[in-house]
Design a protein around this motif. Structure first.
Motif, PDB file in Angstrom:
ATOM      1  N   ILE A  62       0.635  34.449  54.164  1.00  0.00           N
ATOM      2  CA  ILE A  62       0.736  35.106  52.861  1.00  0.00           C
ATOM      3  C   ILE A  62       2.174  35.572  52.689  1.00  0.00           C
ATOM      4  O   ILE A  62       2.738  36.198  53.586  1.00  0.00           O
ATOM      5  CB  ILE A  62      -0.236  36.290  52.742  1.00  0.00           C
ATOM      6  CG1 ILE A  62      -1.677  35.810  52.913  1.00  0.00           C
ATOM      7  CG2 ILE A  62      -0.047  37.017  51.417  1.00  0.00           C
ATOM      8  CD1 ILE A  62      -2.708  36.913  52.975  1.00  0.00           C
ATOM      9  N   ASP A  63       2.764  35.239  51.568  1.00  0.00           N
ATOM     10  CA  ASP A  63       4.147  35.624  51.321  1.00  0.00           C
ATOM     11  C   ASP A  63       4.318  35.937  49.841  1.00  0.00           C
ATOM     12  O   ASP A  63       3.666  35.337  48.987  1.00  0.00           O
ATOM     13  CB  ASP A  63       5.094  34.491  51.722  1.00  0.00           C
ATOM     14  CG  ASP A  63       6.547  34.934  51.789  1.00  0.00           C
ATOM     15  OD1 ASP A  63       6.819  36.153  51.820  1.00  0.00           O
ATOM     16  OD2 ASP A  63       7.427  34.059  51.812  1.00  0.00           O
ATOM     17  N   GLU A  64       5.177  36.902  49.554  1.00  0.00           N
ATOM     18  CA  GLU A  64       5.568  37.231  48.190  1.00  0.00           C
ATOM     19  C   GLU A  64       7.082  37.298  48.150  1.00  0.00           C
ATOM     20  O   GLU A  64       7.708  37.850  49.050  1.00  0.00           O
ATOM     21  CB  GLU A  64       5.012  38.584  47.750  1.00  0.00           C
ATOM     22  CG  GLU A  64       3.628  38.525  47.214  1.00  0.00           C
ATOM     23  CD  GLU A  64       3.213  39.828  46.528  1.00  0.00           C
ATOM     24  OE1 GLU A  64       2.064  39.870  46.103  1.00  0.00           O
ATOM     25  OE2 GLU A  64       4.003  40.771  46.421  1.00  0.00           O
ATOM     26  N   VAL A  65       7.662  36.711  47.106  1.00  0.00           N
ATOM     27  CA  VAL A  65       9.111  36.716  46.980  1.00  0.00           C
ATOM     28  C   VAL A  65       9.487  36.840  45.509  1.00  0.00           C
ATOM     29  O   VAL A  65       8.855  36.228  44.647  1.00  0.00           O
ATOM     30  CB  VAL A  65       9.738  35.456  47.626  1.00  0.00           C
ATOM     31  CG1 VAL A  65       9.253  34.190  46.969  1.00  0.00           C
ATOM     32  CG2 VAL A  65      11.243  35.529  47.633  1.00  0.00           C
ATOM     33  N   THR A  66      10.493  37.661  45.225  1.00  0.00           N
ATOM     34  CA  THR A  66      11.012  37.758  43.860  1.00  0.00           C
ATOM     35  C   THR A  66      11.833  36.508  43.599  1.00  0.00           C
ATOM     36  O   THR A  66      12.785  36.221  44.325  1.00  0.00           O
ATOM     37  CB  THR A  66      11.895  39.010  43.693  1.00  0.00           C
ATOM     38  OG1 THR A  66      11.072  40.158  43.877  1.00  0.00           O
ATOM     39  CG2 THR A  66      12.534  39.057  42.307  1.00  0.00           C
ATOM     40  N   ILE A  67      11.448  35.741  42.576  1.00  0.00           N
ATOM     41  CA  ILE A  67      12.176  34.503  42.300  1.00  0.00           C
ATOM     42  C   ILE A  67      13.165  34.655  41.154  1.00  0.00           C
ATOM     43  O   ILE A  67      14.047  33.826  40.989  1.00  0.00           O
ATOM     44  CB  ILE A  67      11.229  33.313  42.037  1.00  0.00           C
ATOM     45  CG1 ILE A  67      10.402  33.494  40.768  1.00  0.00           C
ATOM     46  CG2 ILE A  67      10.319  33.089  43.238  1.00  0.00           C
ATOM     47  CD1 ILE A  67       9.653  32.248  40.351  1.00  0.00           C
ATOM     48  N   TYR A  68      13.000  35.725  40.361  1.00  0.00           N
ATOM     49  CA  TYR A  68      13.962  35.960  39.284  1.00  0.00           C
ATOM     50  C   TYR A  68      13.915  37.426  38.875  1.00  0.00           C
ATOM     51  O   TYR A  68      12.832  37.973  38.685  1.00  0.00           O
ATOM     52  CB  TYR A  68      13.664  35.076  38.068  1.00  0.00           C
ATOM     53  CG  TYR A  68      14.810  35.039  37.100  1.00  0.00           C
ATOM     54  CD1 TYR A  68      15.823  34.093  37.240  1.00  0.00           C
ATOM     55  CD2 TYR A  68      14.921  35.965  36.073  1.00  0.00           C
ATOM     56  CE1 TYR A  68      16.903  34.074  36.376  1.00  0.00           C
ATOM     57  CE2 TYR A  68      15.998  35.953  35.212  1.00  0.00           C
ATOM     58  CZ  TYR A  68      16.982  35.008  35.365  1.00  0.00           C
ATOM     59  OH  TYR A  68      18.060  34.992  34.512  1.00  0.00           O
ATOM     60  N   THR A  69      15.066  38.048  38.761  1.00  0.00           N
ATOM     61  CA  THR A  69      15.153  39.419  38.276  1.00  0.00           C
ATOM     62  C   THR A  69      15.593  39.372  36.820  1.00  0.00           C
ATOM     63  O   THR A  69      16.715  38.962  36.523  1.00  0.00           O
ATOM     64  CB  THR A  69      16.154  40.245  39.115  1.00  0.00           C
ATOM     65  OG1 THR A  69      15.715  40.208  40.483  1.00  0.00           O
ATOM     66  CG2 THR A  69      16.217  41.678  38.636  1.00  0.00           C
ATOM     67  N   HIS A  70      14.682  39.749  35.914  1.00  0.00           N
ATOM     68  CA  HIS A  70      14.990  39.641  34.477  1.00  0.00           C
ATOM     69  C   HIS A  70      15.440  40.969  33.868  1.00  0.00           C
ATOM     70  O   HIS A  70      16.123  40.979  32.856  1.00  0.00           O
ATOM     71  CB  HIS A  70      13.805  39.062  33.700  1.00  0.00           C
ATOM     72  CG  HIS A  70      12.529  39.825  33.829  1.00  0.00           C
ATOM     73  ND1 HIS A  70      12.326  41.049  33.230  1.00  0.00           N
ATOM     74  CD2 HIS A  70      11.383  39.525  34.464  1.00  0.00           C
ATOM     75  CE1 HIS A  70      11.103  41.475  33.497  1.00  0.00           C
ATOM     76  NE2 HIS A  70      10.508  40.574  34.262  1.00  0.00           N
ATOM     77  N   ASN A  71      15.040  42.091  34.429  1.00  0.00           N
ATOM     78  CA  ASN A  71      15.437  43.422  33.945  1.00  0.00           C
ATOM     79  C   ASN A  71      15.218  43.616  32.440  1.00  0.00           C
ATOM     80  O   ASN A  71      16.008  44.289  31.784  1.00  0.00           O
ATOM     81  CB  ASN A  71      16.899  43.715  34.300  1.00  0.00           C
ATOM     82  CG  ASN A  71      17.068  43.968  35.775  1.00  0.00           C
ATOM     83  OD1 ASN A  71      16.218  44.581  36.411  1.00  0.00           O
ATOM     84  ND2 ASN A  71      18.154  43.466  36.340  1.00  0.00           N
ATOM     85  N   LEU A  72      14.151  43.040  31.884  1.00  0.00           N
ATOM     86  CA  LEU A  72      13.876  43.183  30.452  1.00  0.00           C
ATOM     87  C   LEU A  72      13.330  44.563  30.097  1.00  0.00           C
ATOM     88  O   LEU A  72      13.390  44.984  28.952  1.00  0.00           O
ATOM     89  CB  LEU A  72      12.908  42.091  29.980  1.00  0.00           C
ATOM     90  CG  LEU A  72      13.496  40.676  29.970  1.00  0.00           C
ATOM     91  CD1 LEU A  72      12.403  39.649  29.685  1.00  0.00           C
ATOM     92  CD2 LEU A  72      14.619  40.558  28.957  1.00  0.00           C
TER      93      LEU A  72
END
Length: 143
Positions: A62-72
């Motif tokens: 099981i893995d979780e990773v931030t693939i894009y930081t949008h800061n909306l």
């Protein structure tokens, strides 16, 4: 009188048509507006894929990773497809699920926060390289 842009389907009059099913486009209705279009390559590594597991209750990777930081600052609407699961050139819409329980299984999902797009995988299957193609829209869904 408010200015509008209306394009009616063939056989319908854009000046008089009121049924949106008979229109190709109407500025009376909101449309999705792209904010971001990008991709992310994820190398999934499973040192003990299901085919070599001797314990049927072996824990999945099981893995979780931030693939894009949008800061909306809000939860945006987004869509995503993933390549690398089927044969080359074939893509699957996310989320993707196969198998269940103690059988070989894979769960691949993408979710958003007010600042980032996050990829999550839960798998007992073999290692692979996955490419996630996504579009984040400017539309604030007020969630």
């Amino acid at each position: 009188m408010t200015n509008k842009i209306i394009v009616a389907k063939s056989g319908f009059n854009a000046l008089t048509e009121t049924d949106p099913n008979n229109l190709i486009f109407s500025s009376d209705y909101n449309t999705f507006k792209y904010a971001i279009s990008d991709s992310y390559t994820y190398n999934f590594t499973n040192p003990t894929p299901w085919l070599v597991i001797t314990d049927p209750l072996q824990s999945p990777i099981i893995d979780e990773v931030t693939i894009y930081t949008h800061n909306l600052g809000y939860y945006p609407f987004f869509v995503a497809v993933i390549g690398g699961i089927l044969s080359a050139g074939q893509y699957i819409n996310l989320p993707y699920f196969t198998g269940s329980g103690n059988a070989p299984h894979e769960s691949i999902n993408l979710y958003t926060t007010t600042t980032a797009l996050i990829f999550r995988i839960d798998s007992t299957l073999a290692s692979k390289t996955l490419v996630i193609y996504f579009k984040i829209f400017k539309n604030n869904l007020n969630l």
